[in-house]
Enzyme design. Structure first.
Site, PDB file in Angstrom:
ATOM      1  N   GLU A   1       0.787  -1.299   0.045  1.00 32.58           N
ATOM      2  CA  GLU A   1      -0.188  -0.068  -0.021  1.00 32.58           C
ATOM      3  C   GLU A   1       0.992   1.465  -0.015  1.00 32.58           C
ATOM      4  OE1 GLU A   1      -3.147  -0.142   3.149  1.00 32.58           O
ATOM      5  OE2 GLU A   1      -4.158  -1.698   1.913  1.00 32.58           O
TER       6      GLU A   1
ATOM      7  N   GLU B   1      -5.776  -8.292  -0.595  1.00 32.55           N
ATOM      8  CA  GLU B   1      -6.551  -8.027   0.559  1.00 32.55           C
ATOM      9  C   GLU B   1      -7.947  -7.829   0.125  1.00 32.55           C
ATOM     10  OE1 GLU B   1      -4.937  -5.137   3.264  1.00 32.55           O
ATOM     11  OE2 GLU B   1      -2.932  -5.952   3.259  1.00 32.55           O
TER      12      GLU B   1
END
Length: 578
Positions: free
Chosen positions: A394, A485
């Site tokens: 991320e 995710e």
């Protein structure tokens, strides 16, 4: 750096157990505290000053060197000192290492005597700054206490999280082994030694029989048994220096390739099913535990998972060894989580700052990141279970400066290992339209929470958002795409007949919605649920005793979603539905 292994020329003593312990700028010789190794120290004690300590913590014990080690090189191996470690033999500093999830050696040969004892002290510093991986910031409150802030959503556990070893190697010894395999049994290998010398190589099968010998960096196994997902057959490359040293390196014969929008293992399409995980258990924190290792892999098998990602740092090497032996596929990730200051702004309301700049994450941060990549690949390059490197989780890949930051790191990783594909996990803010770095990588790993953080409780709208998002990435980049995710916080035991967030029914329906979308998209190569089990996080009003997105509770009890996954994954095997 070779893992210590027992051979005819090498010996090891595991120094796990109870060590004297103190916190502060130096070891407190008057301490009565003892701490377990391996374990995080934070949850061991009831004193909040220790749990919340920022700075140095110290471990000390007396160690006896075996008398048979005379004439050998004698080293201390620290498998993980989170995040900055120092090793002292007596009062002498012999090694220092920054990076909390990769090992380092301290050569104490000239400071100890075979047959005698010495005092071993290891310091561990948990501070994170804008030039560490992972990053963070340190502040000082009105009482003069250091406070640690960080961008990642898991607790900053600290300590000696993995084993400490005393080990010996001969004066003339093998320092590195590199093994590359082909499906026809051709083995390309290289070795490094402490001085120029000839190295003999032979290949042993799992029963110890010699199946090939090496010459000029090449060996050939006739009719090799392949390492495959679900069937982890291992050979051993035995390297020896006549009369001096022998070292055995396990490996598997397998290939990995990205071709078009397919991810191939041994030339066959592979579909990832599994989880993002954490090294996280009650009391022990991030300390490695063989009992949890065995049980977690049993749960992976029970639920039908074939893989996991080492989110968000390299795991203990025992985990990869276990995956090698049991045929579990691994995406191996660096500790570069939190390279995204927009998340900080969103959570705290602070004015936004550019993520990549000389004042935030610049050249020094990238140098630390490069070290993390280098050490990860050096440690894990021979594990057949590792099929892909994940360079970061991320990051602000949608911001100015992202490409300039990441392009040299991608080049470095490809130079260090040209055989494995590269990926990173894209944050919600990074879309197919604004991402700056996706073209540099081989597989697109996407983190998304439609139905949780976006369209909360509205799975119909979430399904539309998700499908449009994923199709946008495929259309722009034409690469394999997987979900690295997706998940929803769930309180075990909370139930409802409606789509009510936090209930077990909602988590199961949330996952089922995602799976419908995945099955409609060509070029989709895998699904990793966030998360395998509930885990501890820092304090925050959006967390109640940690992150509850686990399919299993923190003590490994299944929620209803585990049954949903089991029905799906056990029918899939290693292939996506037709």
């Amino acid at each position: 750096m070779l893992k210590p292994r027992p051979t005819a020329t090498r010996e090891q003593i595991r120094l796990d157990g109870l060590w004297r312990f103190s916190v502060g700028d130096a070891f407190d010789t008057g301490t009565v505290l003892e701490a377990a190794v391996p374990a995080s120290y934070n949850d061991l004690f009831t004193d909040p000053a220790i749990r919340d300590h920022v700075g140095w913590a110290w471990y000390r014990r007396t160690v006896r060197v075996p008398r048979g080690w005379a004439g050998e090189r004698i080293l201390v191996r620290v498998e993980a000192a989170t995040h900055h470690g120092r090793v002292y033999a007596g009062d002498t500093l012999v090694a220092e290492h920054v990076g909390g999830y990769t090992p380092f050696d301290a050569d104490i040969t000239d400071l100890v005597t075979a047959g005698e004892s010495f005092v071993l002290t290891i310091g561990v510093n948990n501070e994170l700054t804008e030039t560490t991986i992972p990053p963070g910031t340190i502040t000082v409150d009105q009482a003069g206490r250091k406070r640690q802030q960080y961008q990642h959503d898991f607790y900053n556990y600290a300590g000696l999280h993995r084993s400490v070893w005393l080990h010996s190697v001969p004066q003339l010894h093998i320092t590195d082994v590199d093994v590359l395999t082909a499906l026809d049994g051709t083995i390309n290998y290289s070795t490094l030694t402490s001085a120029p010398v000839n190295v003999d190589v032979r290949i042993l099968d799992q029963d110890g029989a010699v199946v090939a010998t090496g010459a000029d960096g090449i060996a050939k196994i006739d009719d090799p048994i392949l390492w495959q997902p679900g069937a982890g057959y291992l050979y051993t490359l035995e390297a020896s220096i006549d009369g001096h040293d022998v070292y055995g390196q396990p490996f598997g014969v397998r290939t990995v390739e990205v071709r078009g929008t397919d991810f191939l293992i041994n030339g066959e399409p592979f579909y990832f099913t599994g989880f993002g995980k954490h090294e996280d258990t009650p009391v022990r924190g991030k300390g490695h535990d063989d009992a949890y290792l065995v049980h977690d892999f049993q749960l992976l098998d029970w639920v039908g998972a074939n893989s996991f990602r080492t989110s968000h740092y390299p795991y203990a090497e025992e985990v990869l060894d276990f995956a090698d032996r049991h045929g579990i596929v691994v995406i191996d990730e660096t500790a570069a989580v939190g390279l995204n200051l927009a998340i900080v702004s969103g959570l705290t309301g602070a004015p936004p700052r550019p993520t990549f700049s000389p004042e935030t994450f610049g050249d020094d941060t990238r140098a630390a990141h490069a070290q993390a990549i280098t050490e990860l690949i050096a440690r894990d390059k021979n594990h057949p279970s590792v099929v892909m490197w994940s360079l970061t989780n991320e990051p602000a890949s949608n911001e100015d400066g992202a490409r300039e930051y990441f392009e040299p790191l991608v080049k470095l990783a490809r130079t260090l290992d040209p055989t494995r594909p590269l990926t990173y996990s894209a944050v919600m803010f990074a879309t197919a339209a604004n991402d700056r770095i996706a073209d540099l990588f081989d597989v697109l790993s996407i983190n998304r929470y439609y139905g949780w953080y976006v369209a909360t409780g509205d799975l119909a709208t979430a399904e539309q958002y998700l499908e449009g998002d994923l199709r946008g990435w495929l259309q722009r980049f034409g690469k394999p795409i997987m979900m690295s995710e997706y998940g929803a916080d769930t309180q075990a035991g909370l139930h409802s007949v409606w789509d009510t967030p936090w209930t077990e029914e909602y988590q199961a329906a949330f996952l089922a919605m995602h799976h419908r979308v995945f099955d409609r998209i060509d070029g989709f190569v895998g699904e990793h649920v966030w998360n395998f089990a509930d885990f501890q996080t820092s304090h925050g009003i959006h967390r109640v005793d940690g992150n509850k997105k686990g399919v299993f509770t923190r003590d490994r009890r299944p929620k209803a979603a585990a049954q949903e996954l089991r029905r799906r994954w056990r029918s899939l095997g290693n292939r996506k539905p037709a």
